[in-house]
Design an enzyme around this catalytic site. Structure first.
Site, PDB file in Angstrom:
ATOM      1  N   ASP A 114       0.997   3.015 -10.844  1.00 36.31           N
ATOM      2  CA  ASP A 114       1.234   3.664  -9.382  1.00 36.31           C
ATOM      3  C   ASP A 114       2.795   3.887  -9.431  1.00 36.31           C
ATOM      4  OD1 ASP A 114      -1.360   3.421  -8.439  1.00 36.31           O
ATOM      5  OD2 ASP A 114      -0.859   1.657  -6.968  1.00 36.31           O
ATOM      6  N   ARG A 134      -1.129  10.986 -13.063  1.00 38.63           N
ATOM      7  CA  ARG A 134      -1.524  11.405 -11.745  1.00 38.63           C
ATOM      8  C   ARG A 134      -0.612  11.998 -11.056  1.00 38.63           C
ATOM      9  NH1 ARG A 134      -1.526   6.149  -8.757  1.00 38.63           N
ATOM     10  NH2 ARG A 134      -3.576   5.481  -9.969  1.00 38.63           N
TER      11      ARG A 134
HETATM   12  P1  FDA Z   1      -1.245  15.376   3.069  1.00 35.04           P
HETATM   13  O1  FDA Z   1      -0.491  14.216   3.504  1.00 35.04           O
HETATM   14  O2  FDA Z   1      -0.609  16.772   3.412  1.00 35.04           O
HETATM   15  O3  FDA Z   1      -2.819  15.576   3.639  1.00 35.04           O
HETATM   16  C1  FDA Z   1      -3.830  16.646   3.477  1.00 35.04           C
HETATM   17  C2  FDA Z   1      -5.025  16.160   4.277  1.00 35.04           C
HETATM   18  O4  FDA Z   1      -5.694  14.919   3.857  1.00 35.04           O
HETATM   19  C3  FDA Z   1      -4.678  15.781   5.671  1.00 35.04           C
HETATM   20  O5  FDA Z   1      -4.340  16.989   6.626  1.00 35.04           O
HETATM   21  C4  FDA Z   1      -5.747  14.877   6.279  1.00 35.04           C
HETATM   22  O6  FDA Z   1      -7.028  15.612   6.618  1.00 35.04           O
HETATM   23  C5  FDA Z   1      -6.116  14.309   4.885  1.00 35.04           C
HETATM   24  N1  FDA Z   1      -5.393  12.895   4.930  1.00 35.04           N
HETATM   25  C6  FDA Z   1      -4.256  12.857   4.209  1.00 35.04           C
HETATM   26  N2  FDA Z   1      -3.860  11.421   4.374  1.00 35.04           N
HETATM   27  C7  FDA Z   1      -4.760  10.848   5.197  1.00 35.04           C
HETATM   28  C8  FDA Z   1      -4.937   9.446   5.752  1.00 35.04           C
HETATM   29  N3  FDA Z   1      -4.052   8.548   5.592  1.00 35.04           N
HETATM   30  N4  FDA Z   1      -5.876   9.446   6.588  1.00 35.04           N
HETATM   31  C9  FDA Z   1      -6.697  10.322   6.996  1.00 35.04           C
HETATM   32  N5  FDA Z   1      -6.643  11.546   6.445  1.00 35.04           N
HETATM   33  C10 FDA Z   1      -5.784  11.791   5.406  1.00 35.04           C
HETATM   34  N6  FDA Z   1       1.614   7.682  -3.536  1.00 35.04           N
HETATM   35  C11 FDA Z   1       2.483   7.107  -4.182  1.00 35.04           C
HETATM   36  O7  FDA Z   1       3.655   7.237  -3.726  1.00 35.04           O
HETATM   37  N7  FDA Z   1       2.324   6.335  -5.195  1.00 35.04           N
HETATM   38  C12 FDA Z   1       0.901   6.408  -5.811  1.00 35.04           C
HETATM   39  O8  FDA Z   1       1.037   5.498  -6.927  1.00 35.04           O
HETATM   40  C13 FDA Z   1       0.137   7.066  -5.435  1.00 35.04           C
HETATM   41  N8  FDA Z   1      -1.318   6.730  -5.937  1.00 35.04           N
HETATM   42  C14 FDA Z   1      -2.410   7.733  -5.242  1.00 35.04           C
HETATM   43  C15 FDA Z   1      -3.429   7.727  -5.893  1.00 35.04           C
HETATM   44  C16 FDA Z   1      -4.577   8.301  -5.327  1.00 35.04           C
HETATM   45  C17 FDA Z   1      -5.821   8.564  -6.094  1.00 35.04           C
HETATM   46  C18 FDA Z   1      -4.323   9.267  -4.264  1.00 35.04           C
HETATM   47  C19 FDA Z   1      -5.147  10.487  -3.668  1.00 35.04           C
HETATM   48  C20 FDA Z   1      -3.104   9.356  -3.455  1.00 35.04           C
HETATM   49  C21 FDA Z   1      -2.068   8.400  -3.953  1.00 35.04           C
HETATM   50  N9  FDA Z   1      -0.568   8.259  -3.307  1.00 35.04           N
HETATM   51  C22 FDA Z   1       0.279   7.586  -3.906  1.00 35.04           C
HETATM   52  C23 FDA Z   1      -0.915   8.734  -2.130  1.00 35.04           C
HETATM   53  C24 FDA Z   1      -0.224  10.004  -1.916  1.00 35.04           C
HETATM   54  O9  FDA Z   1       1.192  10.091  -2.428  1.00 35.04           O
HETATM   55  C25 FDA Z   1      -0.340  10.473  -0.416  1.00 35.04           C
HETATM   56  O10 FDA Z   1       0.469   9.607   0.510  1.00 35.04           O
HETATM   57  C26 FDA Z   1      -1.567  10.574  -0.072  1.00 35.04           C
HETATM   58  O11 FDA Z   1      -2.716  11.192  -0.733  1.00 35.04           O
HETATM   59  C27 FDA Z   1      -1.681  11.568   1.408  1.00 35.04           C
HETATM   60  O12 FDA Z   1      -1.259  12.974   0.932  1.00 35.04           O
HETATM   61  P2  FDA Z   1      -2.134  13.949   0.438  1.00 35.04           P
HETATM   62  O13 FDA Z   1      -1.610  14.684  -0.835  1.00 35.04           O
HETATM   63  O14 FDA Z   1      -3.495  13.841   0.944  1.00 35.04           O
HETATM   64  O15 FDA Z   1      -1.793  15.239   1.691  1.00 35.04           O
END
Ligand code: FDA
Length: 308
Positions: A135, A184
């Site tokens: 991570d 990732r």
């Molecule tokens: P964004 O925040 O723009 O969300 C897009 C849509 O997804 C939203 O409109 C909503 O519908 C939905 N959504 C997103 N987050 C949500 C929540 N918490 N609750 C409900 N709905 C939500 N980060 C990091 O800094 N270090 C890491 O090692 C990792 N590892 C990691 C592994 C995996 C498998 C994932 C999917 C994510 C991570 N992350 C992470 C977290 C990542 O950086 C990010 O904070 C989250 O994925 C939320 O951002 P989105 O990319 O989904 O986009």
């Protein structure tokens, strides 16, 4: 309220020790956490992985824990990661990988200890045929994390790294990665200053696309870890247009977040993997999930009302 102000407010509130005590000691906190964390134990994570598998989705197990401050805690965390890989080896029908946080292995106070514990974990992963992905934590750890990753990946194959598209430095970091390693790609979950990370969502999204294209062009295997449908669809179209095999691209999402998208992309035939966190140190993880999305505060408050 802008997203960054909201994130700062949640960040401030969740760093209050009394709130942590309240959340972790009450059924309210546990009820909220259960949406994002299937349980405290490895058994609960394996049960969640089996349920996902029934729907055609793979899993990546993540033991919850970070910023340990004693060698004993770091060794215990490595032991727990190794136990999870032994379980994965026994459950031959499951496609599970493992995700580790280096501050859970002592990176915060000893690079040497962190390295030796990570070597133990990756050695076990090789015996189980499991991939270990590191991570990426807050920006103060990025240099140290990349440094350890480069070192360990020069001796081991079954290891990958997470990069955060929101960080201004990431395009440069990307050029320093070992050839064709697994990456990732995420937006980034940590609250950072505007000098370090793009404050605007559209800049983060544009950076995500640029990083994805660049990683593919450099021959990396890319795990597209987001719930943003436009980025997921764009990644699938780009991979198809360039004839990139699906062994090199995977879609990843978090347990309890956008299950509709997890199912939709799986039904469309794309490889989907869900991050399944487990363990009793769930508070910092839950705080990040709440801070990501203002609507989650309604979920938080409605649980509070229901409890009364
Ligand atoms: P964004 O925040 O723009 O969300 C897009 C849509 O997804 C939203 O409109 C909503 O519908 C939905 N959504 C997103 N987050 C949500 C929540 N918490 N609750 C409900 N709905 C939500 N980060 C990091 O800094 N270090 C890491 O090692 C990792 N590892 C990691 C592994 C995996 C498998 C994932 C999917 C994510 C991570 N992350 C992470 C977290 C990542 O950086 C990010 O904070 C989250 O994925 C939320 O951002 P989105 O990319 O989904 O986009």
């Amino acid at each position: 309220m802008t997203r960054s102000v909201f994130r700062s407010l949640v960040g401030w509130a969740t760093s209050r020790p009394w709130l942590k005590r309240f959340a972790t000691k009450t059924s309210f906190g546990n009820a909220v956490a259960s949406r994002f964390v299937p349980g405290d134990t490895l058994d609960s994570a394996m049960a969640a992985a089996r349920a996902l598998r029934a729907g055609g989705i793979s899993a990546v197990l993540g033991l919850l824990g970070e910023n340990v401050t004693s060698p004993g805690r770091a060794v215990a965390a490595a032991d727990a990661y190794i136990r999870s890989m032994e379980r994965i080896r026994e459950e031959v029908d499951l496609d599970c990988s493992v995700s580790v946080k280096l501050t859970d292995l002592g990176l915060g106070f000893s690079r040497a200890l962190c390295m030796s514990e990570l070597e133990r974990v990756v050695g076990s992963a090789e015996r189980s045929g499991t991939l270990v992905t590191i991570d990426m934590e807050g920006s103060t750890y990025v240099d140290r994390t990349l440094n350890v990753f480069r070192d360990v990946s020069s001796r081991h194959e079954r290891i990958g790294i997470c990069l955060q598209a929101s960080l201004r430095r990431t395009p440069g970091d990307l050029e320093t990665l070992p050839a064709e390693c697994v990456v990732r790609l995420v937006k980034g979950a940590y609250l950072e200053s505007p000098e370090i990370a793009f404050p605007k969502r559209r800049d983060v999204d544009a950076a995500f696309v640029r990083c994805f294209v660049s990683l593919l062009a450099r021959g990396h295997t890319v795990h597209v870890a987001t719930h943003d449908p436009r980025l997921l669809e764009g990644a699938c179209r780009t991979a198809e247009r360039h004839g990139v095999p699906w062994s090199r691209v995977e879609l990843q999402m978090l347990y309890g977040v956008r299950r509709d998208l997890q199912t939709r992309f799986t039904r469309q035939g794309y490889p989907v993997r869900v991050y399944v966190p487990y363990g009793d140190d769930w508070y910092p993880y839950l705080a990040r999930r709440l801070a990501e999305r203002p609507a989650n505060m309604w979920f938080f408050l409605s649980n509070l009302v229901r409890m009364r």
